[in-house]
Design an enzyme around this catalytic site. Structure first.
Site, mmCIF file in Angstrom:
data_model
loop_
_atom_site.group_PDB
_atom_site.id
_atom_site.type_symbol
_atom_site.label_atom_id
_atom_site.label_comp_id
_atom_site.label_asym_id
_atom_site.label_seq_id
_atom_site.Cartn_x
_atom_site.Cartn_y
_atom_site.Cartn_z
ATOM 1 N N LYS A 34 0.832 -1.209 0.000
ATOM 2 C CA LYS A 34 0.000 0.000 0.000
ATOM 3 C C LYS A 34 0.870 1.263 0.000
ATOM 4 O O LYS A 34 2.084 1.181 0.030
ATOM 5 C CB LYS A 34 -0.933 -0.016 1.216
ATOM 6 C CG LYS A 34 -1.729 -1.292 1.378
ATOM 7 C CD LYS A 34 -2.636 -1.632 0.197
ATOM 8 C CE LYS A 34 -3.594 -2.747 0.588
ATOM 9 N NZ LYS A 34 -4.165 -3.454 -0.544
HETATM 10 C C1 LIG Z 1 -5.117 -4.577 0.411
HETATM 11 C C2 LIG Z 1 -6.573 -4.500 0.453
HETATM 12 C C3 LIG Z 1 -7.333 -5.037 1.500
HETATM 13 C C4 LIG Z 1 -6.775 -5.928 2.571
HETATM 14 O O1 LIG Z 1 -5.677 -5.432 3.233
HETATM 15 P P1 LIG Z 1 -4.680 -6.462 3.965
HETATM 16 O O2 LIG Z 1 -3.880 -5.528 4.823
HETATM 17 O O3 LIG Z 1 -3.880 -7.121 2.906
HETATM 18 O O4 LIG Z 1 -5.483 -7.396 4.763
HETATM 19 C C5 LIG Z 1 -8.705 -4.835 1.514
HETATM 20 N N1 LIG Z 1 -9.301 -4.154 0.540
HETATM 21 C C6 LIG Z 1 -8.631 -3.637 -0.505
HETATM 22 C C7 LIG Z 1 -9.367 -2.891 -1.551
HETATM 23 C C8 LIG Z 1 -7.240 -3.812 -0.588
HETATM 24 O O5 LIG Z 1 -6.584 -3.319 -1.633
#
Ligand SMILES: *Cc1c(COP(=O)(O)O)cnc(C)c1O
Length: 412
Positions: free
Chosen positions: A196
């Site tokens: 992210k």
């Molecule tokens: C990355 C992501 C998640 C989940 O996040 P994690 O930290 O990997 O559990 C949920 N929703 C979206 C749209 C994402 O891109």
């Protein structure tokens, strides 16, 4: 016309893309301080608390809860929203699995609504059409940092007395009509997994937008086995189950340092994404995402669509040609809309059981969300990050324009 690199011409991009270090002395110093506390438990140390205080200040909110992942953050929001057995939760069919996991762990039923063709986000009219007496919440996903059209969604939610959870895992510091996404619905959920805008290895946050102490305490407890630690003594008199999704002091420490970099990261991504959007207008067969100027989009990635009727090539050929020009890209995003997964097609979230789907009339038929299905077969995803140079962005524009021009269908 320039010869495509895939046909032996000179590629557009010859030099490497800009790169950089995400972590440095700031993170190291914070980590050392965390260790020197002699505890890594969030409730005894100061790092997770500081991280949340900084996050709250950035988002103008009083309360938030730290979690072990973005998936966990969404589950906590669902728990705090009171989503439970047999409830329906409306969400997007183009998202990360993390959006759906919490719904299913609450033994609630995901209901997929269709999307807008060029923002890739929930179409409010489709959401309204999917409301039933069992609908308890809507999870909007601000895909790739493009804001979902929140005003009509909030209106629908208000009319039906249901909660809105914003999945902001891909949308840090995105603004919808000037308002930060994550602060508009009842809860805003974020991820700090390693892919992210900012990373703590894994982690997540939930913004509690009601500002109500009780709401905050419920969410806080839901991330910590339903232990109520915020009073003077720990109350373990749990009346329903909740998972352990605690963030550790190590993640909090890295998060403090990462948050300081976030405005710069988002500013760069926004500038680059907006420039791509501008530069890719008017290319035959190429449809850039629709980003209304009244919004601020912080582009987790860049995703355009092809109008294959306007091109002489397939999407796969377009992608290969772009790759040969030196521009990494990917056809589509997820392989298929979420409801095509075996989990939904077999109506089986838990091995050996069809609960909670048995008895539910919710549909996962192919064709359920035609616009979303069409998006996934026409989209081209181009990665983008804050370390790119403006020249990298211009090269992407040049390469897409070159490939588009070579494959443009002429009207005979
Ligand atoms: C990355 C992501 C998640 C989940 O996040 P994690 O930290 O990997 O559990 C949920 N929703 C979206 C749209 C994402 O891109």
């Amino acid at each position: 016309m320039e010869t495509l690199a895939i046909h032996g011409g000179a590629p557009v991009k010859t030099g490497p893309f800009g790169t950089g270090k995400r972590f440095g002395d700031e993170e190291a110093a914070q980590l050392l301080e965390a260790l020197e506390q002699n505890t890594l438990f969030y409730h005894f140390g100061s790092k997770v608390k500081q991280f949340l205080a900084d996050f709250n200040a950035m988002y103008g909110r009083e309360y938030s809860v730290a979690t072990s992942s973005g998936t966990a953050a969404l589950h906590v929001a669902l728990g705090a929203a009171g989503v439970s057995v047999g409830d329906e939760v409306i969400t997007s069919p183009i998202t990360d699995q993390g959006t759906l996991i919490g719904i299913l762990y609450q033994n609630a039923i995901p209901v997929f609504a269709d999307l807008e063709p060029h923002t890739y986000n929930l179409d409010p009219a489709s959401v309204a059409a999917r409301i039933t007496p069992r609908t308890k919440a809507i999870i909007v996903v601000h895909l790739a940092g493009y804001p979902c059209d929140m005003d009509p969604i909030m209106e629908i939610a208000k009319k039906h007395g249901i909660k809105v959870i914003e999945d902001c895992a891909q949308a840090y510091l995105t603004r919808y009509k000037g308002r930060l996404t994550g602060t508009i619905g009842d809860y805003g959920c974020f991820s700090t997994n390693d892919f992210k805008h900012i990373s703590t290895g894994d982690g997540g946050m939930v913004l509690i937008n009601s500002g109500a102490r009780e709401d905050y305490e419920t969410a806080h407890a839901f991330a910590d086995k339903n232990y109520r630690r915020l009073g003077t003594t720990v109350d373990r008199g749990t009346s329903y189950i909740a998972p352990n999704y605690r963030m550790t002091e190590l993640q909090g420490a890295v998060g403090i340092a990462q948050l300081k970099k976030l405005p710069w990261i988002c500013e760069r991504r926004q500038r680059y994404g907006d420039r791509l959007n501008e530069g890719l207008q008017g290319i035959q067969g190429v449809i850039p995402p629709q980003v209304d100027p009244e919004h601020d989009c912080t582009y987790w990635f860049y995703m355009l669509r092809l109008d294959l009727d306007q091109l002489t090539c397939s999407r796969a050929e377009f992608c290969s040609a772009l790759e040969a020009e030196g521009i990494p890209n990917r056809a589509g995003y997820i392989p298929q809309v979420c409801y095509m997964q075996p989990l939904f097609q077999n109506r089986q979230a838990y091995p050996g059981s069809h609960f909670p789907f048995d008895g539910s009339s919710v549909s996962y038929k192919p064709g359920l969300c035609p616009v979303a299905e069409e998006i996934l077969v026409t989209a081209v995803q181009i990665p983008l990050n804050e370390f790119y140079s403006l020249e990298d962005i211009e090269d992407i524009i040049h390469a897409v324009a070159k490939v588009g021009a070579c494959y443009a269908k002429s009207d005979e």
